[in-house]
Write a protein that holds these residues in place. Structure first.
Motif, PDB file in Angstrom:
ATOM      1  N   PHE A  15      26.695  -7.089 -19.392  1.00  0.00           N
ATOM      2  CA  PHE A  15      26.686  -5.700 -19.827  1.00  0.00           C
ATOM      3  C   PHE A  15      25.280  -5.307 -20.279  1.00  0.00           C
ATOM      4  CE2 PHE A  15      27.540  -2.205 -22.752  1.00  0.00           C
ATOM      5  CZ  PHE A  15      28.466  -1.464 -22.035  1.00  0.00           C
ATOM      6  N   PRO A  16      24.649  -4.345 -19.587  1.00  0.00           N
ATOM      7  CA  PRO A  16      23.295  -3.934 -19.974  1.00  0.00           C
ATOM      8  C   PRO A  16      23.307  -2.955 -21.144  1.00  0.00           C
ATOM      9  CG  PRO A  16      23.952  -2.773 -18.002  1.00  0.00           C
ATOM     10  CD  PRO A  16      25.095  -3.689 -18.363  1.00  0.00           C
ATOM     11  N   ILE A  17      22.397  -3.144 -22.074  1.00  0.00           N
ATOM     12  CA  ILE A  17      22.231  -2.247 -23.218  1.00  0.00           C
ATOM     13  C   ILE A  17      20.756  -1.879 -23.289  1.00  0.00           C
ATOM     14  CG2 ILE A  17      22.355  -2.022 -25.733  1.00  0.00           C
ATOM     15  CD1 ILE A  17      24.600  -4.120 -25.674  1.00  0.00           C
ATOM     16  N   MET A  47      15.809  -9.886 -20.454  1.00  0.00           N
ATOM     17  CA  MET A  47      15.380  -8.617 -21.038  1.00  0.00           C
ATOM     18  C   MET A  47      14.261  -8.003 -20.206  1.00  0.00           C
ATOM     19  SD  MET A  47      14.037  -7.941 -24.918  1.00  0.00           S
ATOM     20  CE  MET A  47      12.650  -9.071 -24.813  1.00  0.00           C
ATOM     21  N   GLU A  48      14.383  -6.693 -19.958  1.00  0.00           N
ATOM     22  CA  GLU A  48      13.306  -5.953 -19.291  1.00  0.00           C
ATOM     23  C   GLU A  48      12.625  -5.077 -20.338  1.00  0.00           C
ATOM     24  OE1 GLU A  48      14.590  -3.667 -15.904  1.00  0.00           O
ATOM     25  OE2 GLU A  48      16.193  -5.105 -15.516  1.00  0.00           O
ATOM     26  N   MET A  49      11.303  -5.016 -20.266  1.00  0.00           N
ATOM     27  CA  MET A  49      10.541  -4.194 -21.210  1.00  0.00           C
ATOM     28  C   MET A  49       9.771  -3.129 -20.451  1.00  0.00           C
ATOM     29  SD  MET A  49       9.067  -6.804 -24.067  1.00  0.00           S
ATOM     30  CE  MET A  49       8.329  -8.033 -23.014  1.00  0.00           C
ATOM     31  N   ARG A  50       9.842  -1.883 -20.954  1.00  0.00           N
ATOM     32  CA  ARG A  50       9.089  -0.787 -20.356  1.00  0.00           C
ATOM     33  C   ARG A  50       8.476   0.058 -21.462  1.00  0.00           C
ATOM     34  NH1 ARG A  50      13.579  -0.580 -16.800  1.00  0.00           N
ATOM     35  NH2 ARG A  50      12.985  -1.221 -14.721  1.00  0.00           N
ATOM     36  N   PRO A  51       7.143   0.105 -21.530  1.00  0.00           N
ATOM     37  CA  PRO A  51       6.508   0.992 -22.509  1.00  0.00           C
ATOM     38  C   PRO A  51       6.596   2.442 -22.047  1.00  0.00           C
ATOM     39  CG  PRO A  51       4.850  -0.207 -21.255  1.00  0.00           C
ATOM     40  CD  PRO A  51       6.182  -0.699 -20.784  1.00  0.00           C
ATOM     41  N   SER A  52       6.582   3.371 -22.997  1.00  0.00           N
ATOM     42  CA  SER A  52       6.554   4.791 -22.647  1.00  0.00           C
ATOM     43  C   SER A  52       5.207   5.124 -22.036  1.00  0.00           C
ATOM     44  CB  SER A  52       6.815   5.652 -23.881  1.00  0.00           C
ATOM     45  OG  SER A  52       5.783   5.490 -24.826  1.00  0.00           O
ATOM     46  N   SER A  53       5.102   6.280 -21.419  1.00  0.00           N
ATOM     47  CA  SER A  53       3.864   6.641 -20.711  1.00  0.00           C
ATOM     48  C   SER A  53       2.651   6.664 -21.640  1.00  0.00           C
ATOM     49  CB  SER A  53       4.023   7.983 -20.004  1.00  0.00           C
ATOM     50  OG  SER A  53       4.360   8.985 -20.937  1.00  0.00           O
ATOM     51  N   LYS A  54       2.841   7.032 -22.892  1.00  0.00           N
ATOM     52  CA  LYS A  54       1.719   7.060 -23.839  1.00  0.00           C
ATOM     53  C   LYS A  54       1.634   5.779 -24.675  1.00  0.00           C
ATOM     54  CE  LYS A  54       1.606  12.043 -24.148  1.00  0.00           C
ATOM     55  NZ  LYS A  54       1.776  13.220 -24.993  1.00  0.00           N
ATOM     56  N   LEU A  60      13.720  -1.473 -24.165  1.00  0.00           N
ATOM     57  CA  LEU A  60      14.183  -2.807 -23.782  1.00  0.00           C
ATOM     58  C   LEU A  60      15.550  -2.666 -23.144  1.00  0.00           C
ATOM     59  CD1 LEU A  60      13.474  -4.661 -27.146  1.00  0.00           C
ATOM     60  CD2 LEU A  60      11.949  -4.484 -25.178  1.00  0.00           C
ATOM     61  N   THR A  61      15.757  -3.317 -22.024  1.00  0.00           N
ATOM     62  CA  THR A  61      17.097  -3.400 -21.458  1.00  0.00           C
ATOM     63  C   THR A  61      17.516  -4.856 -21.565  1.00  0.00           C
ATOM     64  OG1 THR A  61      16.656  -1.581 -19.935  1.00  0.00           O
ATOM     65  CG2 THR A  61      18.552  -2.989 -19.442  1.00  0.00           C
ATOM     66  N   VAL A  62      18.549  -5.088 -22.378  1.00  0.00           N
ATOM     67  CA  VAL A  62      19.067  -6.447 -22.564  1.00  0.00           C
ATOM     68  C   VAL A  62      20.408  -6.531 -21.854  1.00  0.00           C
ATOM     69  CG1 VAL A  62      17.859  -6.820 -24.746  1.00  0.00           C
ATOM     70  CG2 VAL A  62      20.155  -5.875 -24.796  1.00  0.00           C
ATOM     71  N   THR A  63      20.628  -7.607 -21.144  1.00  0.00           N
ATOM     72  CA  THR A  63      21.907  -7.810 -20.469  1.00  0.00           C
ATOM     73  C   THR A  63      22.635  -8.926 -21.204  1.00  0.00           C
ATOM     74  OG1 THR A  63      20.986  -7.089 -18.369  1.00  0.00           O
ATOM     75  CG2 THR A  63      23.058  -8.333 -18.290  1.00  0.00           C
ATOM     76  N   VAL A  64      23.702  -8.527 -21.898  1.00  0.00           N
ATOM     77  CA  VAL A  64      24.460  -9.489 -22.701  1.00  0.00           C
ATOM     78  C   VAL A  64      25.708  -9.920 -21.955  1.00  0.00           C
ATOM     79  CG1 VAL A  64      23.610  -8.571 -24.891  1.00  0.00           C
ATOM     80  CG2 VAL A  64      25.748  -7.690 -23.939  1.00  0.00           C
ATOM     81  N   ARG A  65      26.226 -11.052 -22.340  1.00  0.00           N
ATOM     82  CA  ARG A  65      27.507 -11.534 -21.810  1.00  0.00           C
ATOM     83  C   ARG A  65      28.588 -11.008 -22.740  1.00  0.00           C
ATOM     84  NH1 ARG A  65      29.487 -12.470 -17.048  1.00  0.00           N
ATOM     85  NH2 ARG A  65      31.184 -13.962 -17.061  1.00  0.00           N
ATOM     86  N   ALA A  66      29.219  -9.908 -22.318  1.00  0.00           N
ATOM     87  CA  ALA A  66      30.238  -9.268 -23.153  1.00  0.00           C
ATOM     88  C   ALA A  66      31.543 -10.041 -23.040  1.00  0.00           C
ATOM     89  CB  ALA A  66      30.438  -7.832 -22.703  1.00  0.00           C
ATOM     90  N   THR A  67      32.050 -10.477 -24.184  1.00  0.00           N
ATOM     91  CA  THR A  67      33.300 -11.239 -24.197  1.00  0.00           C
ATOM     92  C   THR A  67      34.452 -10.450 -24.811  1.00  0.00           C
ATOM     93  OG1 THR A  67      32.643 -12.267 -26.293  1.00  0.00           O
ATOM     94  CG2 THR A  67      32.125 -13.473 -24.258  1.00  0.00           C
TER      95      THR A  67
END
Length: 89
Positions: A15-17, A47-54, A60-67
């Motif tokens: 599950f991505p958050i 985890m994926e990291m993306r800084p804002s344009s400035k 951060l997009t974290v993909t957890v194992r939802a139980t």
């Protein structure tokens, strides 16, 4: 007919958050620490990291194992109440 307490998510599942906060030195590691409390299998490689344009914010997009729904609810509460976090999606 659907019951009100039925979940649209099948458990367990990945599950991505998305977590957004100000760009600061320990933001990503702190979020990894919070997520790991709720998903012990989580690691920073998920985890994926993306800084804002400035460069003011970091997404951060974290993909957890939802139980369970309870696990996700607790994780959302922990993230959204954290002082470093601006938005959780």
């Amino acid at each position: 007919m659907s019951q009100a307490n039925e979940s649209l998510i099948e458990y367990p599942s990945d599950f991505p958050i998305k977590i957004m906060g100000l760009m600061q030195e320990n933001f990503a590691q702190t979020m990894v620490d919070v997520v790991t409390i709720h998903d012990p299998t989580f690691h920073a490689g998920k985890m994926e990291m993306r800084p804002s344009s400035k460069g003011t914010y970091l997404s951060l997009t974290v993909t957890v194992r939802a139980t369970s729904r309870e696990q996700l609810d607790n994780l959302y509460r922990a993230l959204s109440s954290h002082p470093m976090v601006k938005v959780v999606l």
